[in-house]
Design a protein around this motif. Structure first.
Motif, PDB file in Angstrom:
ATOM      1  N   ALA A 136      -0.973  -8.800  13.394  1.00 53.43           N
ATOM      2  CA  ALA A 136      -0.879  -7.451  12.834  1.00 53.43           C
ATOM      3  C   ALA A 136      -2.172  -7.034  12.163  1.00 53.43           C
ATOM      4  CB  ALA A 136       0.285  -7.377  11.838  1.00 53.43           C
ATOM      5  N   PRO A 150      -5.125  -5.079  14.585  1.00 56.77           N
ATOM      6  CA  PRO A 150      -5.317  -3.625  14.590  1.00 56.77           C
ATOM      7  C   PRO A 150      -6.020  -3.088  13.344  1.00 56.77           C
ATOM      8  CG  PRO A 150      -3.098  -4.163  15.315  1.00 56.77           C
ATOM      9  CD  PRO A 150      -3.697  -5.428  14.785  1.00 56.77           C
ATOM     10  N   VAL A 151      -5.950  -3.810  12.213  1.00 56.66           N
ATOM     11  CA  VAL A 151      -6.698  -3.375  11.028  1.00 56.66           C
ATOM     12  C   VAL A 151      -8.193  -3.390  11.340  1.00 56.66           C
ATOM     13  CG1 VAL A 151      -7.285  -3.929   8.637  1.00 56.66           C
ATOM     14  CG2 VAL A 151      -4.913  -4.135   9.416  1.00 56.66           C
ATOM     15  N   LEU A 169      -0.520  -0.658  15.189  1.00 53.52           N
ATOM     16  CA  LEU A 169      -0.364  -1.395  13.936  1.00 53.52           C
ATOM     17  C   LEU A 169       1.054  -1.243  13.396  1.00 53.52           C
ATOM     18  CD1 LEU A 169      -1.524  -3.004  11.560  1.00 53.52           C
ATOM     19  CD2 LEU A 169      -2.370  -0.854  10.614  1.00 53.52           C
ATOM     20  N   ARG A 196       3.481  -3.223  15.469  1.00 49.41           N
ATOM     21  CA  ARG A 196       3.377  -4.676  15.260  1.00 49.41           C
ATOM     22  C   ARG A 196       4.243  -5.110  14.071  1.00 49.41           C
ATOM     23  NH1 ARG A 196      -0.999  -7.723  16.661  1.00 49.41           N
ATOM     24  NH2 ARG A 196      -0.986  -6.509  18.571  1.00 49.41           N
ATOM     25  N   SER A 207       2.213  -2.947  21.113  1.00 53.74           N
ATOM     26  CA  SER A 207       1.936  -3.602  19.838  1.00 53.74           C
ATOM     27  C   SER A 207       2.284  -5.085  19.789  1.00 53.74           C
ATOM     28  CB  SER A 207       2.661  -2.868  18.705  1.00 53.74           C
ATOM     29  OG  SER A 207       4.071  -2.882  18.926  1.00 53.74           O
TER      30      SER A 207
END
Length: 446
Positions: free
Chosen positions: A149, A152-153, A302, A305, A355
């Motif tokens: 997760a 995606p950050v 994100l 996810r 995701s």
């Protein structure tokens, strides 16, 4: 029955889990600051979509080249040593953008990305099984989804920098060329002006890569100091012979089909995110604005996810993979068949269904490989080569809008090109269904 009280991350692994999880953001940054560069190189260097998409061939080709050597390195040394080597290669590739920009060489840019992804191959081959090993096997797939997760950050950060630092400051954008020089696009300028603009734009591309290179060096120092070499469960056990591992992996149907499914998933992901800019450009949206649609796609990814990780507490992970695959196929069909903004919305919406796919396929494939995890993980990372093979093919289809307009009737070549991701999602959906019918599932709902 499933033990809902099993801890996701035990206290003794917490510091290592946090530090290794940050690596997921680092390769997410590299992936998604690179995707829009396909459109940038096409304009700035005046090359075709097919040739520009060789950026992705170089980027994901590095994974294919180095994933297996990374696995053998881990087997001989340790997770920590592999991570440090990966960070070192990452930094070297990033700093190579300095001579690439100064020479204005597309080949050298591709070589820089190729070496950078040598480092990413080491990091992904190591970090994914490392995270799986930091706690109970019962929570391994959920733990990997949580760590993923944060990918995606990093991706969102890369996309925002691409939009605000790179795309919005390019002199070769049509709006900038029109406002400054009074012509429609970059190709209409004289040679001297093009050379000046090209130098500025390639230096603009260079700067974020050099900055991330500095960050990677800092992460190298932090992990060298704070991560215990022997913290992972079973890391120091005697490794089985590679020949025996390969034989067992080949006979493991869920694993074998997982590698194939992963290859097609990564291909779909890279195509959907790389060519959002071209899709938006066809309806009159400039690159820097189109990148915000890419950012929206990543925000949905994100969100999906975290939602997917929560749902896995209650829903069979294989069934969830199949359901998300069907959702992705429906959105992709919309992107192909619907023109204008509605089609673009469908394209962006695919990301919420993408995701959970990578970590879920990864976790399902490795659920029952036991002592062969290191080599098994390497082939799953090597499957990222799908991102090298398919985007140039999609770029060649998109080029037909210029060379053979109307070839697909009322559907533009750009829209039609997304038939490739549709096929990929179909394969992922079939894998989810077949995996649901086969073998043991640690997250089975009763």
């Amino acid at each position: 029955m499933k033990n809902l009280s099993a801890k996701l991350v035990e206290r003794k692994y917490l510091v290592t889990f946090i530090l290794i999880t940050t690596l997921f953001a680092l390769w997410g940054f590299a992936n998604d600051i690179t995707n829009p560069m396909v459109a940038v190189f096409k304009t700035t260097l005046e090359i075709s979509n097919f040739k520009a998409a060789l950026v992705q061939f170089a980027f994901y080709g590095g994974y294919a080249t180095m994933a297996i050597p990374a696995a053998f390195f881990i087997r001989k040394y340790s997770y920590k040593s592999s991570i440090l080597l990966g960070l070192g290669l990452y930094a070297v590739g990033a700093f190579m953008f300095i001579p690439s920009a100064s020479t204005q060489s597309f080949l050298l840019f591709c070589l820089s990305l190729y070496i950078l992804t040598f480092g990413l191959a080491f990091l992904e081959t190591t970090a994914n099984p490392y995270i799986l090993s930091l706690g109970s096997p019962e929570t391994a797939t959920r733990r990997l989804n949580l760590a993923q997760a944060f990918n995606p950050v990093g991706s969102l950060t890369g996309m925002i920098i691409a939009s605000q630092v790179v795309l919005s400051n390019l002199y070769s954008n049509n709006d900038a060329v029109s406002a400054t020089y009074g012509v429609g696009d970059f190709s209409q300028l004289d040679v001297a002006t093009k050379t000046m603009i090209r130098e500025h734009d390639l230096n603009t591309i260079r700067n974020p890569y050099v900055a991330i290179g500095v960050v990677v060096v800092l992460m190298f120092i932090i992990i060298a100091i704070f991560v215990n070499k022997n913290v992972a469960k079973g890391e120091q056990k005697e490794q089985p012979r590679a020949k025996n591992s390969l034989r067992r992996l080949w006979k493991n149907k869920i694993y074998r089909e997982g590698v194939i499914s992963q290859m097609f998933y990564v291909a779909a992901q890279i195509m959907c995110w790389t060519f959002i800019i071209q899709y938006a450009g066809r309806i009159g949206i400039e690159k820097d604005v189109a990148q915000w649609w890419n950012i929206g796609a990543m925000a949905l990814c994100l969100s999906g996810r975290f939602i997917g990780t929560f749902l896995m507490k209650f829903v069979n992970t294989r069934k969830l993979l199949m359901m998300f695959g069907i959702g992705a196929m429906c959105c992709t069909a919309g992107a192909i068949l619907i023109n204008g903004m509605a089609g673009l919305v469908c394209l962006v919406a695919i990301s919420i269904f993408m995701s959970i796919m990578f970590p879920t396929i990864y976790g399902i494939a490795l659920e029952d490989v036991r002592e062969d995890t290191t080599l098994g993980a390497a082939f799953l990372v090597m499957a990222i080569v799908g991102g090298a093979i398919m985007p140039p093919l999609q770029g060649a289809i998109i080029d037909l809008d210029e060379t053979a307009p109307g070839i697909f009737g009322s559907v533009s070549a750009t829209n039609f090109s997304f038939i490739l991701p549709f096929i990929c999602f179909l394969i992922v959906t079939i894998y989810g269904y077949r995996a649901m019918k086969m073998g043991k599932n640690y997250n089975k709902k009763y």
